[in-house]
Design an enzyme around this catalytic site. Structure first.
Site, PDB file in Angstrom:
ATOM      1  N   HIS A   1       0.789  -1.233   0.000  1.00  0.00           N
ATOM      2  CA  HIS A   1       0.000   0.000   0.000  1.00  0.00           C
ATOM      3  C   HIS A   1       0.824   1.288   0.000  1.00  0.00           C
ATOM      4  CE1 HIS A   1      -3.588   2.211   0.437  1.00  0.00           C
ATOM      5  NE2 HIS A   1      -4.202   1.499   1.340  1.00  0.00           N
TER       6      HIS A   1
ATOM      7  N   SER B   1     -13.115   2.897   4.704  1.00  0.00           N
ATOM      8  CA  SER B   1     -12.677   3.578   3.497  1.00  0.00           C
ATOM      9  C   SER B   1     -13.672   3.332   2.375  1.00  0.00           C
ATOM     10  CB  SER B   1     -11.307   3.028   3.101  1.00  0.00           C
ATOM     11  OG  SER B   1     -10.764   3.825   2.114  1.00  0.00           O
ATOM     12  N   GLN B   2     -13.982   4.416   1.665  1.00  0.00           N
ATOM     13  CA  GLN B   2     -14.829   4.233   0.487  1.00  0.00           C
ATOM     14  C   GLN B   2     -13.915   3.946  -0.708  1.00  0.00           C
ATOM     15  OE1 GLN B   2     -17.476   6.619  -2.713  1.00  0.00           O
ATOM     16  NE2 GLN B   2     -17.803   7.343  -0.638  1.00  0.00           N
TER      17      GLN B   2
HETATM   18  N1  COA Z   1     -27.451  15.626  -2.187  1.00  0.00           N
HETATM   19  C1  COA Z   1     -27.418  14.905  -3.318  1.00  0.00           C
HETATM   20  N2  COA Z   1     -26.311  14.332  -3.822  1.00  0.00           N
HETATM   21  C2  COA Z   1     -25.168  14.474  -3.110  1.00  0.00           C
HETATM   22  C3  COA Z   1     -25.135  15.209  -1.904  1.00  0.00           C
HETATM   23  C4  COA Z   1     -26.345  15.802  -1.442  1.00  0.00           C
HETATM   24  N3  COA Z   1     -26.401  16.504  -0.316  1.00  0.00           N
HETATM   25  N4  COA Z   1     -23.890  15.184  -1.421  1.00  0.00           N
HETATM   26  C5  COA Z   1     -23.154  14.467  -2.298  1.00  0.00           C
HETATM   27  N5  COA Z   1     -23.929  14.050  -3.326  1.00  0.00           N
HETATM   28  C6  COA Z   1     -23.521  13.294  -4.504  1.00  0.00           C
HETATM   29  C7  COA Z   1     -22.222  13.831  -5.076  1.00  0.00           C
HETATM   30  O1  COA Z   1     -22.453  14.877  -5.954  1.00  0.00           O
HETATM   31  C8  COA Z   1     -21.658  12.610  -5.759  1.00  0.00           C
HETATM   32  O2  COA Z   1     -22.313  12.447  -6.991  1.00  0.00           O
HETATM   33  P1  COA Z   1     -21.681  11.562  -8.188  1.00  0.00           P
HETATM   34  O3  COA Z   1     -21.797  10.142  -7.757  1.00  0.00           O
HETATM   35  O4  COA Z   1     -22.551  11.887  -9.315  1.00  0.00           O
HETATM   36  O5  COA Z   1     -20.260  12.020  -8.336  1.00  0.00           O
HETATM   37  C9  COA Z   1     -22.082  11.479  -4.860  1.00  0.00           C
HETATM   38  O6  COA Z   1     -23.218  11.957  -4.139  1.00  0.00           O
HETATM   39  C10 COA Z   1     -21.015  11.028  -3.901  1.00  0.00           C
HETATM   40  O7  COA Z   1     -20.664  12.078  -3.019  1.00  0.00           O
HETATM   41  P2  COA Z   1     -20.390  11.775  -1.482  1.00  0.00           P
HETATM   42  O8  COA Z   1     -21.093  10.544  -1.070  1.00  0.00           O
HETATM   43  O9  COA Z   1     -20.630  12.997  -0.693  1.00  0.00           O
HETATM   44  O10 COA Z   1     -18.897  11.369  -1.410  1.00  0.00           O
HETATM   45  P3  COA Z   1     -17.623  11.812  -2.196  1.00  0.00           P
HETATM   46  O11 COA Z   1     -17.637  11.172  -3.536  1.00  0.00           O
HETATM   47  O12 COA Z   1     -17.406  13.259  -2.106  1.00  0.00           O
HETATM   48  O13 COA Z   1     -16.538  11.033  -1.323  1.00  0.00           O
HETATM   49  C11 COA Z   1     -14.821  10.836   0.273  1.00  0.00           C
HETATM   50  C12 COA Z   1     -16.180  11.444  -0.037  1.00  0.00           C
HETATM   51  C13 COA Z   1     -14.370  11.238   1.637  1.00  0.00           C
HETATM   52  C14 COA Z   1     -14.945   9.306   0.221  1.00  0.00           C
HETATM   53  C15 COA Z   1     -13.828  11.341  -0.831  1.00  0.00           C
HETATM   54  O14 COA Z   1     -13.678  12.732  -0.735  1.00  0.00           O
HETATM   55  C16 COA Z   1     -12.469  10.754  -0.704  1.00  0.00           C
HETATM   56  O15 COA Z   1     -11.595  11.305  -0.043  1.00  0.00           O
HETATM   57  N6  COA Z   1     -12.249   9.608  -1.350  1.00  0.00           N
HETATM   58  C17 COA Z   1     -10.965   8.928  -1.312  1.00  0.00           C
HETATM   59  C18 COA Z   1     -11.033   7.818  -0.306  1.00  0.00           C
HETATM   60  C19 COA Z   1      -9.808   6.978  -0.426  1.00  0.00           C
HETATM   61  O16 COA Z   1      -8.701   7.461  -0.552  1.00  0.00           O
HETATM   62  N7  COA Z   1     -10.031   5.645  -0.409  1.00  0.00           N
HETATM   63  C20 COA Z   1      -8.973   4.713  -0.592  1.00  0.00           C
HETATM   64  C21 COA Z   1      -8.114   4.598   0.603  1.00  0.00           C
HETATM   65  S1  COA Z   1      -6.877   3.396   0.338  1.00  0.00           S
END
Ligand code: COA
Length: 645
Positions: free
Chosen positions: A328, A544-545
């Site tokens: 990782h 983690s997502q």
């Molecule tokens: N109403 C309606 N839709 C919403 C919303 C709301 N209030 N808030 C968010 N959404 C939508 C977003 O627009 C997005 O739409 P899309 O699927 O069309 O792109 C979707 O919902 C997902 O958003 P959300 O669930 O808020 O999460 P995100 O994609 O911003 O993810 C994290 C958040 C923290 C997971 C992300 O910022 C991150 O850091 N990911 C990396 C994690 C990582 O590194 N994982 C591996 C570790 S090894």
């Protein structure tokens, strides 16, 4: 300012200047730290911590001095936290890589007709890897842009450049992440593991790159050679599954002999490892496939047919169990997803260029890596095998598809799906344990130069208030009151997410202050020896997502003995969870956790449905520190009692 370059295929050149990771204001971090921990420790302990933190942060105090030094470091470096973080998160860790550190990506189950069919798949996969690597080396990978929260900003691409040219070298106290020059000619081979033997597959012969047909020919030769029991070598890959110090000590013994030294050098420089697995004999389901990726089923199955130090290790099982297990430290799961999705699309979208026959060209026979053993080395192998077996027996894994609804339902409530799922995880944990604990959620900080991740501390006080409202029968809150609590929890979580992804999270900052104190040879400040700080870094819930757009899923192990690892993959109409824990802990059980999660997700949906329309407070306010006001609570309900331990 560093410049990230993007070279689109049409020759147009664009460049993105990424900002440096900020150093958050000291007071903001200290206030947030107290808010994050107040409801997770006893009141008496909290008061003690508060006094320590106030003293640390007072004008002219230690905190100010360290903050000043950190700001100076930020001026002098591209990324003030990168090295501190890499060492703390990975290189200093002494636990074995399988389960404890290496995540795995599980590919869709393949239906191979026979061994040859699986080798065709492997040859096609390696052809895809070479194509992808070419894109990396020629810098034509399109720049990623943030999605979801604060969408649209360009992201740092550096992690892609470490997919195939890195190696984690074990050290007695600290490992080293070795980085070979990208496109280096030394790196023109892969290692193929078959029946615990390691073979060198040169990808360039007589200055010509091997074609897919040639790769297949070589793989067939390797399989045949691996069957020759007279030439069979001991299962040296086992040593890489051991604790890092144990492996470093064993490696020191190995390299005394030049044969071993040469074999190690070839492995350490390869592009990737391809593991050709025999059928494991296990029933093939999501959970068993995930287990085979994470630890190979131990030395009796495929656990020795691996080289865990290598960041990219592809597994192709004759029984159709395929995927990758990754070291990782060079990159995050999101980069791994981009790479493996490319490969999956390559596999399905571009027909194999093999035709019916395999290559007839004259290719040198792949070399089998040789090892010199001694009775001492045999003992080391035996000890590594036993320790891996213990890890295999201990891992409690459950991969679960929640099919009642997916992220579209959550979006319709005008809620962030990620925040909603995090709150559901808190509810599940509370149901099982009657308290909340320090929780880790990876937050990407790739918006910044060389950005990796910080932590979203999801166990907010608002989440605690909500989970109590949902579980404490005596509280008897109305649905609209519960709905308000849910909104508060979602908004707190969303605010924290924005704080973390904009580089203002507290974990990296506190780590930086701690490490710079050490560099200054100061006595460790009390804030970092305090019980609360220790508890704040025991991530009993590590989440983690890792979303995918093609059928595959990611999984990893817990990070503490009494913890859960929970990787989730939100899809439009379902949510996939990979939950891990250790059988050895009486406090955890993956199946019980999944059951609580299922129940909570259904209850949360019912609550949303009962509330006629979403509240106007839906949109999260601007990023702010989380405010806490609750204490921990109730007992494990009888329906969720852990059994069979
Ligand atoms: N109403 C309606 N839709 C919403 C919303 C709301 N209030 N808030 C968010 N959404 C939508 C977003 O627009 C997005 O739409 P899309 O699927 O069309 O792109 C979707 O919902 C997902 O958003 P959300 O669930 O808020 O999460 P995100 O994609 O911003 O993810 C994290 C958040 C923290 C997971 C992300 O910022 C991150 O850091 N990911 C990396 C994690 C990582 O590194 N994982 C591996 C570790 S090894």
């Amino acid at each position: 300012m560093p410049i990230l370059e993007r070279e689109p295929p049409k020759g147009r050149r664009e460049s993105y200047v990424l900002p440096k990771v900020p150093v958050p204001p000291l007071k903001q971090t200290l206030d947030m730290y107290l808010s994050c921990m107040k409801h997770l420790v006893k009141e008496e302990q909290y008061q003690k911590t508060k006094a320590i933190v106030v003293k640390f942060g007072e004008p002219g105090g230690t905190g100010e001095l360290l903050q000043k030094k950190l700001l100076e470091r930020s001026d002098k470096t591209y990324n003030w936290v990168y090295d501190y973080w890499l060492e703390d998160m990975y290189l200093n860790q002494r636990l074995a890589l399988p389960v404890n550190s290496n995540p795995a990506m599980v590919f869709p189950k393949q239906n191979f007709k026979d061994r040859k069919d699986s080798l065709r798949f492997a040859a096609h996969l390696i052809t895809g890897v070479l194509e992808y690597k070419e894109r990396i080396d020629t810098r034509v990978l399109p720049v990623d842009f943030a999605r979801g929260q604060l969408a649209g900003t360009p992201l740092c691409m550096k992690q892609y450049y470490r997919l195939f040219n890195t190696y984690r070298l074990p050290g007695h106290k600290r490992d080293t992440l070795v980085i070979h020059k990208p496109g280096s000619t030394e790196q023109e081979h892969i290692i193929v593991a078959c029946k615990n033997q390691f073979f060198v597959l040169d990808l360039v012969v007589n200055k010509k790159k091997l074609k897919e047909m040639d790769i297949l020919t070589q793989l067939e030769k390797i399989v045949k050679m691996a069957e020759n029991s007279e030439e069979r070598q001991p299962p040296f890959g086992l040593l890489t599954s051991d604790g890092r110090t144990e492996w470093a000590q064993a490696r020191e013994v190995l390299i005394k002999d030049s044969v071993n030294r040469e074999s190690l050098a070839v492995i350490e420089k390869c592009l990737c490892v391809l593991c050709l697995d025999n059928p494991s004999g296990m029933e093939v389901g999501d959970t068993s496939r995930a287990l085979l990726m994470l630890h190979g089923g131990g030395h009796e199955k495929m656990g020795a047919n691996r080289w865990y130090d290598k960041p990219m290790q592809f597994i192709v099982g004759e029984d159709g169990v395929c995927g990758t297990v990754c070291e990782h430290s060079p990159f995050e799961g999101i980069v791994l997803v981009a790479c493996t999705e490319y490969l999956m699309k390559f596999m399905t979208g571009s027909p194999s260029k093999m035709g019916r026959a395999t290559s007839v060209s004259e290719l040198p026979t792949p070399a089998r890596l040789l090892w010199k053993t001694t009775p001492h080395i045999q003992d080391l192998l035996k000890a590594s095998a036993e320790r891996l077996q213990r890890l295999v027996r201990d891992l409690d894994m459950d991969v679960h598809k929640f099919e009642v609804y997916g992220k579209e339902f959550i979006k319709k409530q005008k809620m962030s799906p990620d925040a909603y799922i995090q709150v559901a995880l808190q509810l599940a944990f509370y149901r099982c344990n009657g308290r909340l604990v320090s929780t880790y959620e990876s937050a990407s900080i790739r918006r910044f130069h060389e950005g990796r991740v910080d932590n979203i501390r999801s166990a907010t006080s608002e989440a605690l208030a909500f989970v109590k409202a949902m579980t404490d029968e005596k509280a008897s809150l109305s649905d609209s009151e519960k709905m308000k609590q849910l909104w508060d929890a979602i908004n707190a979580q969303t605010n924290y997410t924005i704080t973390a992804i904009t580089g203002l999270g507290i974990d990296n900052h506190l780590l930086g202050l701690r490490e710079i104190a050490q560099e200054l040879k100061m006595e460790r400040p009390e804030i970092f020896t305090d019980e609360t700080y220790v508890a704040s870094n025991q991530f009993i819930l590590s989440t983690s997502q890792v979303p995918t757009t093609v059928e595959m899923f990611c999984c990893y192990g817990p990070v503490v003995p009494n913890g859960y690892g929970c990787c989730y993959n939100p899809q439009s109409d379902h949510l996939l969870f990979s939950v891990t824990s250790f059988h050895g802990s009486t406090e955890t059980c993956s199946a019980v956790f999944i059951k609580a999660l299922d129940e909570g997700l259904v209850e949360m949906r019912d609550l949303c449905r009962k509330s006629n329309k979403p509240q106007s407070s839906a949109a999260p306010a601007a990023s702010k520190a989380v405010v806490n006001n609750q204490g921990a609570g109730s007992k494990l309900p009888s329906t969720l009692q852990k059994t069979g331990k």
